[in-house]
Design a protein around this motif. Structure first.
Motif, PDB file in Angstrom:
ATOM      1  N   ASP A   1     -84.890  42.686  50.976  1.00 14.34           N
ATOM      2  CA  ASP A   1     -83.578  43.318  51.071  1.00 14.34           C
ATOM      3  C   ASP A   1     -83.355  43.930  52.447  1.00 14.34           C
ATOM      4  O   ASP A   1     -82.294  43.771  53.058  1.00 14.34           O
ATOM      5  N   ALA A   2     -84.351  44.649  52.935  1.00 16.21           N
ATOM      6  CA  ALA A   2     -84.230  45.291  54.244  1.00 16.21           C
ATOM      7  C   ALA A   2     -84.052  44.246  55.343  1.00 16.21           C
ATOM      8  O   ALA A   2     -83.186  44.388  56.223  1.00 16.21           O
ATOM      9  N   GLN A   3     -84.839  43.190  55.303  1.00 15.18           N
ATOM     10  CA  GLN A   3     -84.787  42.172  56.352  1.00 15.18           C
ATOM     11  C   GLN A   3     -83.445  41.442  56.375  1.00 15.18           C
ATOM     12  O   GLN A   3     -82.979  41.026  57.438  1.00 15.18           O
ATOM     13  N   ALA A   4     -82.817  41.283  55.215  1.00 11.84           N
ATOM     14  CA  ALA A   4     -81.508  40.627  55.155  1.00 11.84           C
ATOM     15  C   ALA A   4     -80.404  41.519  55.710  1.00 11.84           C
ATOM     16  O   ALA A   4     -79.438  41.030  56.307  1.00 11.84           O
ATOM     17  N   LEU A   5     -80.542  42.825  55.537  1.00 14.92           N
ATOM     18  CA  LEU A   5     -79.485  43.758  55.933  1.00 14.92           C
ATOM     19  C   LEU A   5     -79.625  44.281  57.367  1.00 14.92           C
ATOM     20  O   LEU A   5     -78.621  44.646  57.995  1.00 14.92           O
ATOM     21  N   ILE A   6     -80.834  44.316  57.897  1.00 14.87           N
ATOM     22  CA  ILE A   6     -81.078  44.934  59.205  1.00 14.87           C
ATOM     23  C   ILE A   6     -80.212  44.344  60.328  1.00 14.87           C
ATOM     24  O   ILE A   6     -79.628  45.106  61.109  1.00 14.87           O
ATOM     25  N   PRO A   7     -80.076  43.013  60.461  1.00 14.45           N
ATOM     26  CA  PRO A   7     -79.235  42.496  61.553  1.00 14.45           C
ATOM     27  C   PRO A   7     -77.779  42.943  61.439  1.00 14.45           C
ATOM     28  O   PRO A   7     -77.123  43.198  62.467  1.00 14.45           O
ATOM     29  N   ILE A   8     -77.262  43.046  60.218  1.00 15.29           N
ATOM     30  CA  ILE A   8     -75.875  43.494  60.032  1.00 15.29           C
ATOM     31  C   ILE A   8     -75.759  44.971  60.386  1.00 15.29           C
ATOM     32  O   ILE A   8     -74.810  45.390  61.067  1.00 15.29           O
ATOM     33  N   VAL A   9     -76.716  45.754  59.931  1.00  9.57           N
ATOM     34  CA  VAL A   9     -76.706  47.193  60.241  1.00  9.57           C
ATOM     35  C   VAL A   9     -76.735  47.416  61.748  1.00  9.57           C
ATOM     36  O   VAL A   9     -76.034  48.283  62.281  1.00  9.57           O
ATOM     37  N   TYR A  10     -77.521  46.607  62.453  1.00 12.79           N
ATOM     38  CA  TYR A  10     -77.581  46.725  63.914  1.00 12.79           C
ATOM     39  C   TYR A  10     -76.193  46.518  64.528  1.00 12.79           C
ATOM     40  O   TYR A  10     -75.754  47.294  65.396  1.00 12.79           O
ATOM     41  N   LEU A  11     -75.488  45.484  64.097  1.00 14.76           N
ATOM     42  CA  LEU A  11     -74.151  45.217  64.640  1.00 14.76           C
ATOM     43  C   LEU A  11     -73.171  46.330  64.292  1.00 14.76           C
ATOM     44  O   LEU A  11     -72.336  46.718  65.119  1.00 14.76           O
ATOM     45  N   LEU A  12     -73.267  46.840  63.075  1.00 13.33           N
ATOM     46  CA  LEU A  12     -72.358  47.919  62.670  1.00 13.33           C
ATOM     47  C   LEU A  12     -72.567  49.161  63.525  1.00 13.33           C
ATOM     48  O   LEU A  12     -71.610  49.844  63.895  1.00 13.33           O
ATOM     49  N   LYS A  13     -73.813  49.438  63.851  1.00 10.89           N
ATOM     50  CA  LYS A  13     -74.127  50.623  64.650  1.00 10.89           C
ATOM     51  C   LYS A  13     -73.820  50.410  66.129  1.00 10.89           C
ATOM     52  O   LYS A  13     -73.210  51.264  66.780  1.00 10.89           O
ATOM     53  N   GLU A  14     -74.252  49.274  66.677  1.00 10.94           N
ATOM     54  CA  GLU A  14     -74.187  49.071  68.118  1.00 10.94           C
ATOM     55  C   GLU A  14     -72.857  48.486  68.592  1.00 10.94           C
ATOM     56  O   GLU A  14     -72.366  48.856  69.662  1.00 10.94           O
ATOM     57  N   LYS A  15     -72.271  47.576  67.825  1.00 15.10           N
ATOM     58  CA  LYS A  15     -71.014  46.963  68.248  1.00 15.10           C
ATOM     59  C   LYS A  15     -69.806  47.731  67.725  1.00 15.10           C
ATOM     60  O   LYS A  15     -68.861  48.008  68.460  1.00 15.10           O
ATOM     61  N   TYR A  16     -69.849  48.083  66.429  1.00 16.59           N
ATOM     62  CA  TYR A  16     -68.694  48.730  65.819  1.00 16.59           C
ATOM     63  C   TYR A  16     -68.785  50.250  65.864  1.00 16.59           C
ATOM     64  O   TYR A  16     -67.841  50.939  65.472  1.00 16.59           O
ATOM     65  N   LYS A  17     -69.935  50.765  66.326  1.00 20.68           N
ATOM     66  CA  LYS A  17     -70.145  52.218  66.482  1.00 20.68           C
ATOM     67  C   LYS A  17     -69.874  52.980  65.185  1.00 20.68           C
ATOM     68  O   LYS A  17     -69.239  54.041  65.175  1.00 20.68           O
ATOM     69  N   LEU A  18     -70.366  52.431  64.088  1.00 22.63           N
ATOM     70  CA  LEU A  18     -70.156  53.045  62.784  1.00 22.63           C
ATOM     71  C   LEU A  18     -71.366  53.862  62.366  1.00 22.63           C
ATOM     72  O   LEU A  18     -72.491  53.605  62.793  1.00 22.63           O
ATOM     73  N   LYS A  19     -71.125  54.817  61.531  1.00 23.55           N
ATOM     74  CA  LYS A  19     -72.214  55.580  60.936  1.00 23.55           C
ATOM     75  C   LYS A  19     -72.695  54.845  59.694  1.00 23.55           C
ATOM     76  O   LYS A  19     -71.917  54.580  58.780  1.00 23.55           O
ATOM     77  N   VAL A  20     -73.975  54.507  59.679  1.00 22.90           N
ATOM     78  CA  VAL A  20     -74.545  53.762  58.559  1.00 22.90           C
ATOM     79  C   VAL A  20     -75.590  54.625  57.860  1.00 22.90           C
ATOM     80  O   VAL A  20     -76.538  55.094  58.485  1.00 22.90           O
ATOM     81  N   LEU A  21     -75.392  54.841  56.577  1.00 18.19           N
ATOM     82  CA  LEU A  21     -76.346  55.595  55.760  1.00 18.19           C
ATOM     83  C   LEU A  21     -76.993  54.652  54.760  1.00 18.19           C
ATOM     84  O   LEU A  21     -76.318  53.814  54.164  1.00 18.19           O
ATOM     85  N   VAL A  22     -78.285  54.779  54.591  1.00 16.55           N
ATOM     86  CA  VAL A  22     -79.031  53.936  53.652  1.00 16.55           C
ATOM     87  C   VAL A  22     -79.416  54.777  52.446  1.00 16.55           C
ATOM     88  O   VAL A  22     -79.979  55.867  52.582  1.00 16.55           O
ATOM     89  N   ARG A  23     -79.117  54.252  51.259  1.00 16.74           N
ATOM     90  CA  ARG A  23     -79.439  54.953  50.027  1.00 16.74           C
ATOM     91  C   ARG A  23     -80.036  53.979  49.012  1.00 16.74           C
ATOM     92  O   ARG A  23     -79.784  52.782  49.054  1.00 16.74           O
ATOM     93  N   SER A  24     -80.788  54.530  48.087  1.00 13.96           N
ATOM     94  CA  SER A  24     -81.362  53.726  47.014  1.00 13.96           C
ATOM     95  C   SER A  24     -80.270  53.237  46.078  1.00 13.96           C
ATOM     96  O   SER A  24     -79.288  53.950  45.812  1.00 13.96           O
ATOM     97  N   ILE A  25     -80.444  52.038  45.544  1.00 13.68           N
ATOM     98  CA  ILE A  25     -79.491  51.504  44.586  1.00 13.68           C
ATOM     99  C   ILE A  25     -79.476  52.332  43.306  1.00 13.68           C
ATOM    100  O   ILE A  25     -78.530  52.295  42.524  1.00 13.68           O
TER     101      ILE A  25
END
Length: 417
Positions: free
Chosen positions: A8-32
């Motif tokens: 799960d982490a490996q699938a989401l990490i590249p997207i999270v990187y773009l959200l943080k670095e390109k879109y400058k968004l705040k990303v919070l990670v929480r348990s399902i």
């Protein structure tokens, strides 16, 4: 996120990187399992890896969508075949209506099969390609130091990826229609030992299947530990790390052949086809096998490896290059553009999407989230196997530790693309 490490982490990490670095968004990670998070944080968007594959992911995505959150999901097991369409699409979905606003599948066939079977998902499903396998584009072979696992005396590394012989045997003994895998297990075990003995200057990394629960019923038992040119591993290394370290991969019958092809190493399948080891072809094993070498016997297995050790290639494997290219396209989708970029663009374009709340806060659901957290904190049922995994559910720092390991390679990858 369901598990803070691994798939799960490996699938989401590249997207999270773009959200943080390109879109400058705040990303919070929480348990399902943190059902309180939706009402405490009220996020604009919820991003998950899967929405119907488990009851918690279904409950969380459905609740968030009804509370006015724009919900985007990846497909956690996107290489499914048509035979498995109900499990892959409906899963735990009780009312069979979409619990997300956008659901990204890996390939066009999966989208077509899903929309034919469940028309209510038209307009919800899009195709991105597999972000889980994008790590084989993000990383490069020289990112991994062979000396971390192999001494200089070993010039070649063979990776064997274990199979679920213990699980199939358990099903067989319980009276289900699974065949008895004992003969196949002993064939594989004997062959591997012969290869190890015959090639003392080659390092064999033997990775047990992550679902292993009975080592005594596996092909990779402790008897392999006596060989100096064998390293037995369970979860000490991620499969992608071992793929980048290896020169060639052997398996019994596994979808990890796709991983190996993305890295660029040959694959040999030891599946002899004398007995069908699966009840169905729900993950396309028989199709994937067509891209690997499938030796008929021990002599042919040894010949393939000898050819590789002497020349660094195997002619018969090279002749299957076109077959593998088509299989990768059919299963993992189009990688001509970054799958993560496609998803991040959709997420970015819906950041200010206005949705009406269908329901008000569900106090019962909120309290259930608190109960989950209490159970986790006090380890109320530590002996239960499923609960062992839960000990990492509420530790987002584990996710971020993996993220920071990926970060330098992510920067290089997205700067180049």
């Amino acid at each position: 996120i369901y598990g803070m490490e691994g798939r799960d982490a490996q699938a989401l990490i590249p997207i999270v990187y773009l959200l943080k670095e390109k879109y400058k968004l705040k990303v919070l990670v929480r348990s399902i399992f943190d059902y309180c998070a939706i009402d405490i944080l009220m996020p604009r968007i919820l991003l998950t890896n899967g929405c119907t594959g488990s009851k918690p992911t279904y409950k969380m995505t459905r609740y968030a969508k009804r509370r006015g959150v724009f919900v985007i999901s990846l497909h956690a097991e996107g290489m499914f075949r048509k035979e498995n369409i109900e499990s892959a699409v409906i899963g735990w979905n009780e009312d069979r209506q979409p619990s997300v606003d956008r659901w990204f599948f890996w390939n066009e066939n999966a989208k077509k099969w899903a929309e034919e079977a469940y028309p209510q998902y038209r307009g919800v499903i899009e195709v991105s390609g597999s972000t889980l396998h994008e790590k084989y584009r993000i990383y490069q072979k020289n990112d991994f130091d062979r000396k971390s696992i192999a001494s200089n005396k070993f010039k070649t590394i063979v990776l064997y990826v274990g199979w679920t012989f213990d699980k199939v045997l358990k099903h067989h003994l319980s009276g289900s229609n699974h065949p008895d895998p004992t003969a196949e297990r002993e064939y594989v075990k004997t062959l591997l030992k012969e290869l190890v003995v015959k090639n003392p200057d080659v390092l064999f990394i033997m990775k047990r299947h992550p679902g292993t629960f009975d080592y005594n019923e596996m092909e990779l038992n402790d008897s392999f530990a006596e060989f100096e040119n064998v390293i037995l591993v369970s979860n000490e290394y991620s499969i992608y790390e071992l793929m980048f370290l290896a020169d060639i991969m052997i398996n019994y019958d596994s979808t990890t052949a796709l991983d190996a092809w993305l890295v660029g190493i040959p694959t040999i399948s030891l599946y002899r086809g004398q007995k069908p080891m699966y009840r169905n072809n729900s993950f396309g094993y028989s199709e994937i096998r067509k891209g690997s070498l499938v030796p008929n016997n021990k002599i042919e297995s040894s010949r393939f490896l000898s050819e590789f050790f002497s020349s660094g290639r195997i002619d018969e494997f090279d002749q299957l290059a076109g077959v593998r290219e088509q299989i990768l396209q059919d299963f993992l989708g189009d990688f001509s553009e970054s799958p993560s970029k496609r998803i991040a663009q959709v997420l970015g374009s819906n950041l200010y999407h206005q949705k009406e709340k269908e329901i008000s806060i569900n106090i019962k659901f909120f309290l259930l989230g608190i109960i989950n957290w209490v159970f986790y904190k006090i380890k109320l049922i530590p002996g239960k196997k499923s609960f062992v995994n839960m000990r990492k559910y509420y530790q987002p720092e584990i996710f971020w530790n993996q993220y920071f390991l990926f970060e330098p390679s992510l920067k290089r990858y997205f700067d180049d693309n």
